[in-house]
Design an enzyme around this catalytic site. Structure first.
Site, PDB file in Angstrom:
ATOM      1  N   ASP A  60      -1.984 -18.657   3.381  1.00 32.73           N
ATOM      2  CA  ASP A  60      -2.934 -19.443   2.321  1.00 32.73           C
ATOM      3  C   ASP A  60      -3.935 -20.410   3.397  1.00 32.73           C
ATOM      4  O   ASP A  60      -5.158 -20.666   3.608  1.00 32.73           O
ATOM      5  CB  ASP A  60      -2.687 -20.019   0.831  1.00 32.73           C
ATOM      6  CG  ASP A  60      -1.215 -20.167   1.686  1.00 32.73           C
ATOM      7  OD1 ASP A  60      -0.401 -20.068   2.258  1.00 32.73           O
ATOM      8  OD2 ASP A  60      -1.245 -20.565  -0.343  1.00 32.73           O
ATOM      9  N   ASP A 111     -12.183  -8.413   6.217  1.00 34.61           N
ATOM     10  CA  ASP A 111     -13.514  -8.883   5.587  1.00 34.61           C
ATOM     11  C   ASP A 111     -13.813 -10.388   6.012  1.00 34.61           C
ATOM     12  O   ASP A 111     -14.994 -10.583   6.012  1.00 34.61           O
ATOM     13  CB  ASP A 111     -13.369  -7.995   4.380  1.00 34.61           C
ATOM     14  CG  ASP A 111     -13.044  -6.707   3.961  1.00 34.61           C
ATOM     15  OD1 ASP A 111     -13.037  -5.925   4.870  1.00 34.61           O
ATOM     16  OD2 ASP A 111     -13.740  -6.488   3.188  1.00 34.61           O
ATOM     17  N   ASP A 124      -5.785  -6.257   5.553  1.00 31.53           N
ATOM     18  CA  ASP A 124      -6.766  -5.439   4.761  1.00 31.53           C
ATOM     19  C   ASP A 124      -8.185  -7.382   4.307  1.00 31.53           C
ATOM     20  O   ASP A 124      -9.176  -6.945   4.707  1.00 31.53           O
ATOM     21  CB  ASP A 124      -6.791  -5.266   2.891  1.00 31.53           C
ATOM     22  CG  ASP A 124      -8.018  -3.676   3.248  1.00 31.53           C
ATOM     23  OD1 ASP A 124      -9.106  -4.373   3.740  1.00 31.53           O
ATOM     24  OD2 ASP A 124      -7.631  -3.331   2.381  1.00 31.53           O
ATOM     25  N   TYR A 183       0.831  -1.003   0.139  1.00 31.60           N
ATOM     26  CA  TYR A 183      -0.201  -0.385  -0.031  1.00 31.60           C
ATOM     27  C   TYR A 183       1.471   1.117  -0.225  1.00 31.60           C
ATOM     28  O   TYR A 183      -0.004   2.613  -0.139  1.00 31.60           O
ATOM     29  CB  TYR A 183      -0.690   0.187   1.248  1.00 31.60           C
ATOM     30  CG  TYR A 183      -1.745  -0.596   0.626  1.00 31.60           C
ATOM     31  CD1 TYR A 183      -1.785  -2.086   0.490  1.00 31.60           C
ATOM     32  CD2 TYR A 183      -3.469  -0.709   1.624  1.00 31.60           C
ATOM     33  CE1 TYR A 183      -2.769  -2.773  -0.123  1.00 31.60           C
ATOM     34  CE2 TYR A 183      -4.660  -1.361   1.478  1.00 31.60           C
ATOM     35  CZ  TYR A 183      -4.934  -2.214   0.394  1.00 31.60           C
ATOM     36  OH  TYR A 183      -5.611  -3.261   0.634  1.00 31.60           O
ATOM     37  N   LYS A 200       3.752 -14.127   4.180  1.00 27.53           N
ATOM     38  CA  LYS A 200       3.848 -15.346   3.004  1.00 27.53           C
ATOM     39  C   LYS A 200       5.676 -15.150   2.658  1.00 27.53           C
ATOM     40  O   LYS A 200       5.745 -14.608   1.845  1.00 27.53           O
ATOM     41  CB  LYS A 200       3.289 -14.755   1.953  1.00 27.53           C
ATOM     42  CG  LYS A 200       2.987 -16.158   0.720  1.00 27.53           C
ATOM     43  CD  LYS A 200       2.215 -17.403   0.569  1.00 27.53           C
ATOM     44  CE  LYS A 200       2.349 -17.658  -0.526  1.00 27.53           C
ATOM     45  NZ  LYS A 200       1.610 -19.049  -0.425  1.00 27.53           N
TER      46      LYS A 200
HETATM   47  P1  ATP Z   1     -15.909   0.942  -1.260  1.00 26.46           P
HETATM   48  O1  ATP Z   1     -15.024   0.732  -2.436  1.00 26.46           O
HETATM   49  O2  ATP Z   1     -15.847   2.283  -0.568  1.00 26.46           O
HETATM   50  O3  ATP Z   1     -15.235   0.310  -0.551  1.00 26.46           O
HETATM   51  P2  ATP Z   1     -17.569  -1.173  -1.490  1.00 26.46           P
HETATM   52  O4  ATP Z   1     -18.611  -1.410  -1.940  1.00 26.46           O
HETATM   53  O5  ATP Z   1     -16.496  -1.596  -2.321  1.00 26.46           O
HETATM   54  O6  ATP Z   1     -17.079   0.240  -0.814  1.00 26.46           O
HETATM   55  P3  ATP Z   1     -17.662  -1.596   1.065  1.00 26.46           P
HETATM   56  O7  ATP Z   1     -18.862  -0.724   1.620  1.00 26.46           O
HETATM   57  O8  ATP Z   1     -17.350  -2.813   2.292  1.00 26.46           O
HETATM   58  O9  ATP Z   1     -17.068  -2.024  -0.040  1.00 26.46           O
HETATM   59  O10 ATP Z   1     -19.065  -3.002   0.757  1.00 26.46           O
HETATM   60  C1  ATP Z   1     -18.747  -4.165  -0.033  1.00 26.46           C
HETATM   61  C2  ATP Z   1     -20.842  -5.276   0.718  1.00 26.46           C
HETATM   62  O11 ATP Z   1     -21.048  -5.121   1.730  1.00 26.46           O
HETATM   63  C3  ATP Z   1     -21.612  -4.002  -0.320  1.00 26.46           C
HETATM   64  O12 ATP Z   1     -22.610  -4.392  -0.730  1.00 26.46           O
HETATM   65  C4  ATP Z   1     -22.665  -3.502   1.019  1.00 26.46           C
HETATM   66  O13 ATP Z   1     -23.534  -2.256   0.673  1.00 26.46           O
HETATM   67  C5  ATP Z   1     -21.808  -4.521   1.977  1.00 26.46           C
HETATM   68  N1  ATP Z   1     -22.323  -3.063   3.328  1.00 26.46           N
HETATM   69  C6  ATP Z   1     -21.526  -2.506   3.911  1.00 26.46           C
HETATM   70  N2  ATP Z   1     -20.789  -2.275   4.509  1.00 26.46           N
HETATM   71  C7  ATP Z   1     -22.550  -1.936   5.205  1.00 26.46           C
HETATM   72  C8  ATP Z   1     -23.416  -2.061   6.113  1.00 26.46           C
HETATM   73  N3  ATP Z   1     -22.910  -0.882   6.600  1.00 26.46           N
HETATM   74  N4  ATP Z   1     -24.848  -2.107   6.521  1.00 26.46           N
HETATM   75  C9  ATP Z   1     -24.850  -2.710   5.194  1.00 26.46           C
HETATM   76  N5  ATP Z   1     -23.914  -3.919   4.201  1.00 26.46           N
HETATM   77  C10 ATP Z   1     -23.118  -3.143   4.003  1.00 26.46           C
END
Ligand code: ATP
Length: 336
Positions: free
Chosen positions: A207, A235, A231, A126, A173
């Site tokens: 992995d 998730d 990161d 990053y 890794k």
């Molecule tokens: P960014 O580009 O800002 O990272 P993104 O959509 O790629 O946005 P996230 O915002 O992390 O990534 O969202 C991933 C998925 O999780 C999406 O489908 C989103 O609607 C859902 N999501 C994320 N945060 C929430 C929340 N607080 N409540 C409900 N759904 C959420």
């Protein structure tokens, strides 16, 4: 009670909705606060600031030391450099701390998950040092420094000691990235051996670690990662306990801290009033503890735990039908 001054950055997408909900909940719980609201991200440009991370926003965080931040959109493949990455580097917020816990009332495949992802926040891939060597050939430089690797390792062990946690597992890794991930491991091992031999220390290749995480997340306590792995693993871990709507985060430096949920700006649901504000509220609870407002933190935590356990007022991401407003109102009623 002391009055705090906290910088509030609404952010993009669902950011304004979830930060506003958090502001209302923290005030309803009794927090005495002056909010200094300033923009970052596309909102900053819309408001006529010079760039996506205005100097005024940075200066306010430096002056007041604490910020609550909504997510900021990062354009994919081009556009401006990530505001989040810039912010973390400019303010030297070197540790991302992301507690991941099972919540009563939130149905998932697992029970009793209780781990913390600690992510190095300032370097690795990053660093944003990318280069077109020749048309069709590009490179990205992964940076690891002894200073940053040692700093995050020491932070993780100190955190483990303070929070009465027993075990640190480094995901790496180093079999492939022998020098960069190798240095990360070397620094972590040294801190373990020289400063914290009483904490259990393990290393896992990332992995295999991801497979083990999905098989049985309860075997992990603190997971220590360099930037990119942290990161991704954050998730993954969020999904183990109900998704991005329920995982908070803090970005910590030596004298500044910025609290923000793990999730992004979720443009797919922005402005629809359906976002789950809980991850941001939980980040607010981490902020309250940082500000030594433990009693208010406890009050907010009890409110969302009982609300979730009751199974009413759950937002859509948790299988309910409540919108952001409904959930927030239910929280506020519980706090009064
Ligand atoms: P960014 O580009 O800002 O990272 P993104 O959509 O790629 O946005 P996230 O915002 O992390 O990534 O969202 C991933 C998925 O999780 C999406 O489908 C989103 O609607 C859902 N999501 C994320 N945060 C929430 C929340 N607080 N409540 C409900 N759904 C959420």
């Amino acid at each position: 009670m002391a009055k705090h001054t906290i910088v509030l950055i609404p952010g993009d997408g669902i950011g304004p909705e979830v930060t506003e909900a958090t502001r209302q909940v923290l005030e309803a719980a009794g927090l005495s606060v002056d909010w200094v609201e300033l923009p970052a991200g596309t909102r900053a440009i819309e408001q006529g600031f010079e760039n996506v991370l205005p100097q005024r926003t940075l200066a306010a965080i430096q002056a007041h030391k604490v910020a609550l931040k909504g997510p900021v959109t990062t354009p994919v493949a081009g556009g401006f450099t990530s505001v989040n990455v810039q912010l973390r580097k400019r303010l030297m917020l070197y540790a991302a701390v992301r507690p991941v816990r099972s919540l009563a009332g939130v149905k998932t495949r697992y029970e009793n998950v209780d781990l913390v992802v600690i992510r190095e926040n300032t370097e690795g891939l990053y660093s944003g040092i990318e280069n077109e060597v020749t048309p069709g050939v590009v490179t990205s430089l992964k940076v690891a420094t002894e200073t940053a690797c040692t700093r995050i390792a020491r932070y993780a062990f100190r955190y483990a000691t303070r929070q009465h946690r027993k075990r640190i597992t480094v995901f790496h890794k180093a079999n492939i990235m022998k020098m960069t991930d190798g240095l990360f491991l070397k620094c972590a091992r040294r801190i373990y051996e020289e400063e914290y031999p009483n904490i259990e220390y393990n290393e896992l290749i990332i992995d295999a670690a991801c497979m083990k995480m999905v098989q049985d997340p309860t075997q992990f306590d603190i997971v220590l990662c360099e930037n990119l792995y942290g990161d991704v693993v954050s998730d993954l871990c969020a999904a183990l306990v109900g998704g991005l709507g329920v995982v908070p985060g803090a970005n910590i430096g030596d004298d500044v801290a910025v609290f923000e949920a793990v999730h992004g700006s979720a443009p797919d649901i922005a402005g629809k009033g359906v976002a789950n504000p809980l991850a941001c509220i939980m980040s607010g609870v981490m902020m309250l503890n940082h500000l030594h407002e433990e009693a208010i933190a406890e009050k907010v935590r009890n409110a969302y735990n009982s609300l979730l356990a009751e199974g009413k007022s759950l937002t859509r991401d948790l299988g309910g039908t409540a919108g952001t407003r409904e959930f927030t109102d239910a929280m506020i009623r519980r706090l009064k």
